[in-house]
Design a protein around this motif. Structure first.
Motif, short mmCIF file in Angstrom:
data_model
loop_
_atom_site.label_atom_id
_atom_site.label_comp_id
_atom_site.label_asym_id
_atom_site.label_seq_id
_atom_site.Cartn_x
_atom_site.Cartn_y
_atom_site.Cartn_z
N LEU A 152 0.88 -1.39 -0.14
CA LEU A 152 -0.04 0.08 0.01
C LEU A 152 0.92 1.16 0.14
N ILE A 153 1.85 1.16 0.88
CA ILE A 153 2.95 2.58 0.72
C ILE A 153 3.67 2.57 -0.57
N ASP A 154 3.78 1.49 -1.12
CA ASP A 154 4.46 1.46 -2.33
C ASP A 154 3.71 2.18 -3.63
N LYS A 155 2.34 1.88 -3.45
CA LYS A 155 1.37 2.21 -4.36
C LYS A 155 0.84 3.47 -4.25
N GLU A 156 1.12 4.18 -2.98
CA GLU A 156 0.73 5.41 -2.83
C GLU A 156 1.07 6.56 -3.81
N PRO A 157 0.07 7.10 -4.58
CA PRO A 157 0.62 7.91 -5.59
C PRO A 157 1.34 9.27 -5.15
N GLU A 158 2.20 9.64 -5.85
CA GLU A 158 2.80 11.02 -5.27
C GLU A 158 1.85 12.31 -5.48
N GLN A 159 2.03 12.98 -4.47
CA GLN A 159 1.14 14.27 -4.50
C GLN A 159 1.60 15.35 -5.73
N GLU A 160 0.50 15.59 -6.48
CA GLU A 160 0.83 16.44 -7.61
C GLU A 160 1.16 17.97 -7.06
N LEU A 161 1.99 18.77 -7.58
CA LEU A 161 1.95 19.96 -7.26
C LEU A 161 0.86 20.88 -8.08
N VAL A 162 0.53 21.80 -7.07
CA VAL A 162 -0.42 22.73 -7.66
C VAL A 162 0.37 24.00 -7.92
N TYR A 163 0.10 24.45 -9.10
CA TYR A 163 0.77 25.80 -9.80
C TYR A 163 -0.18 26.96 -9.88
N TYR A 164 0.67 28.10 -9.29
CA TYR A 164 0.19 29.53 -9.58
C TYR A 164 0.82 29.93 -10.77
N GLU A 165 0.04 31.05 -11.51
CA GLU A 165 0.73 31.59 -12.55
C GLU A 165 0.15 33.16 -12.47
N THR A 166 1.07 33.94 -12.14
CA THR A 166 0.88 35.47 -12.05
C THR A 166 1.51 36.19 -13.14
N THR A 167 0.93 37.27 -13.71
CA THR A 167 1.16 37.78 -14.70
C THR A 167 1.11 39.54 -14.29
N ALA A 168 2.30 40.12 -14.40
CA ALA A 168 2.08 41.75 -14.22
C ALA A 168 1.16 42.45 -14.98
N LEU B 86 5.13 34.85 -14.20
CA LEU B 86 5.82 33.72 -13.11
C LEU B 86 5.04 32.60 -12.88
N ARG B 87 5.37 31.34 -13.25
CA ARG B 87 4.68 30.12 -12.60
C ARG B 87 5.31 29.40 -11.53
N TYR B 88 4.73 29.33 -10.39
CA TYR B 88 5.40 28.74 -9.09
C TYR B 88 4.44 27.50 -8.65
N PRO B 89 4.79 26.88 -7.72
CA PRO B 89 3.88 25.98 -6.90
C PRO B 89 3.26 26.34 -5.70
N ARG B 90 2.29 25.91 -5.29
CA ARG B 90 1.65 26.37 -3.98
C ARG B 90 2.56 26.01 -3.01
#
Length: 279
Positions: free
Chosen positions: A72-88, A112-116
């Motif tokens: 179960l631990i091996d099969k636990e999916p990696e948490q996907e990063l949530v991204y923000y995108e900001t334009t001046a 700029l694109r960066y993860p939460r």
């Protein structure tokens, strides 16, 4: 006495057991585990049963629990990063504080694109346009700025990036940074910058050119302070364009090559700067 006799029986029994490696079907094991959860098996023991079998059954149950837990631990999916995108927005600067408390200033129209939240291994962002970075030092998690064609790797420093479609200019103010071309798959940087150096990466021919600059000229669009020393008028106008988000044209080529000295440290307006008589 009974416990001692039980222990002797258990020891004798375990000596006669031989283990053989069996093929492991992960899918079947997962299905069996799910079925076991849905329909739990209750095992009862007769009062006069052999106590050794009781201990072996408990040990087997613990082993099964450990194996299924690992699956179960091996099969636990990696948490996907949530991204923000900001334009001046045009004609303005935007300040962004990243999840690690690093600060980024975006010049007009920069994106700029960066993860939460940063991952456990690295801090990575993407930039288009011009931005000034104040990176918080963290030796365990390198900070990487990705542009179209070149990557910038730092631990903690201040630097300016101007990422255009055909070229990217990187100017270092404090600390050290490594520059990696997109084609570089090694851990060795193509170029290491020291404070006061600017590297320009030309995408069409995949080349890097390094020069020495005045650091204050790079940050003037943020600070509003301009210091010119024997600077050609054409260079001065380019700096003012970046800071005030305007287009300035010099029709006289000879005038564009003339040099000037001036200090503007009181956040003067563009009209006030242009109206100064250098004579």
């Amino acid at each position: 006495m009974e416990n001692e006799q039980n222990n002797k029986e258990l020891e004798s029994l375990t000596k006669r057991i031989r283990f053989k490696s069996l093929p492991f079907d992960e899918k079947r094991m997962s299905e069996r585990l799910a079925e076991r959860i849905r329909r739990p098996v209750v095992i009862s023991y007769a009062g006069k049963g052999t106590p050794a079998w009781k201990y072996l059954s408990i040990a087997a149950s613990i082993a099964l629990l450990l194996v299924t837990s690992i699956i179960l631990i091996d099969k636990e999916p990696e948490q996907e990063l949530v991204y923000y995108e900001t334009t001046a927005v045009p004609d303005a600067k935007t300040k962004i504080t990243l999840p690690d408390s690093s600060v980024v200033w975006l010049n007009a129209n920069a994106c700029l694109r960066y993860p939460r939240e940063f991952s456990k291994q690295i801090r990575q962002v993407e930039i288009k346009g011009e931005a000034f970075f104040e990176v918080r030092k963290d030796e365990k998690k390198p900070f990487i700025v990705q542009t179209d064609g070149i990557g910038i790797r730092v631990l903690g420093t201040t630097f300016n990036v101007d990422a255009e479609p055909e070229k990217t200019a990187v100017t270092l103010i404090t600390g050290k940074i490594g520059l990696y071309k997109k084609t570089n798959q090694s851990q060795t940087a193509d170029q290491i910058l020291s404070p006061g150096e600017r590297a320009v990466f030309y995408k069409p021919d995949n080349t890097l050119k390094v020069s020495t600059i005045r650091p204050e000229s790079t940050t003037s669009w943020i600070t509003g302070k301009f210091i010119f020393r024997d600077s050609p008028l054409e260079e001065i106008m380019q700096e003012l364009q970046r800071a005030f988000h305007v287009k300035i044209y010099i029709e006289d080529e000879e005038l564009a090559r003339q040099t000037f000295n001036a200090d503007f440290t009181a956040k003067e307006t563009l009209d006030e700067i242009l109206s100064v008589d250098n004579n």
